[in-house]
Design an enzyme around this catalytic site. Sequence first.
Site, mmCIF file in Angstrom:
data_model
loop_
_atom_site.group_PDB
_atom_site.id
_atom_site.type_symbol
_atom_site.label_atom_id
_atom_site.label_comp_id
_atom_site.label_asym_id
_atom_site.label_seq_id
_atom_site.Cartn_x
_atom_site.Cartn_y
_atom_site.Cartn_z
ATOM 1 N N GLN A 41 0.829 -1.305 -0.047
ATOM 2 C CA GLN A 41 -0.167 -0.212 0.111
ATOM 3 C C GLN A 41 0.771 1.224 0.015
ATOM 4 O O GLN A 41 0.211 2.517 -0.298
ATOM 5 C CB GLN A 41 -0.885 -0.007 1.331
ATOM 6 C CG GLN A 41 -1.916 -0.967 1.093
ATOM 7 C CD GLN A 41 -2.728 -1.008 2.508
ATOM 8 O OE1 GLN A 41 -3.092 0.089 3.096
ATOM 9 N NE2 GLN A 41 -3.627 -2.178 2.582
ATOM 10 N N CYS A 42 2.276 1.089 0.302
ATOM 11 C CA CYS A 42 3.130 2.182 0.407
ATOM 12 C C CYS A 42 3.490 2.748 -1.014
ATOM 13 O O CYS A 42 3.748 2.036 -1.776
ATOM 14 C CB CYS A 42 4.235 2.046 1.364
ATOM 15 S SG CYS A 42 3.903 1.452 2.921
ATOM 16 N N THR A 43 3.415 4.084 -1.068
ATOM 17 C CA THR A 43 4.030 4.467 -2.307
ATOM 18 C C THR A 43 5.444 4.680 -2.350
ATOM 19 O O THR A 43 5.938 5.338 -1.199
ATOM 20 C CB THR A 43 3.337 6.124 -2.572
ATOM 21 O OG1 THR A 43 1.914 5.547 -2.912
ATOM 22 C CG2 THR A 43 3.574 6.562 -3.912
#
Length: 129
Positions: free
Chosen positions: A54-56
Amino acid sequence: LAAAEDVLLINVALGLDTFVVQRHGCRGNGLGCYFCSDVAAPGDSTRDRTLDQQCTVSRPGLAPAAGALAVELLVALRHHRLRGGAPADDAVRVSERLPADRPLGLLPHAVRGFLTHYATVLPTTRAFD
């Protein structure tokens, strides 16, 4: 909102190895906002993904390079007589002479950068009616 208030806005969007620096907001120049040029419909990018997915993530040099281009675009626009209302320039060869009213260089609508290819393009997107 920036267009409604006739205020210059410069946004920067980062991907893993791509970026977009774009100006919009000023009435009269007909330039579109970030969403006018978006080629993908919005969706839930975090559904059914683990926390690490989910992290960019962006490559380390991407944010400073895109931020520097945003600052240079802002300064160049402030030196044009129409400021944020200046028309968008298309890309030209480096050997071509620039117009006299562009003392700090071209005034593109957007700069899209591709770090994997060390390349940029200068697209122009018109605002929707």
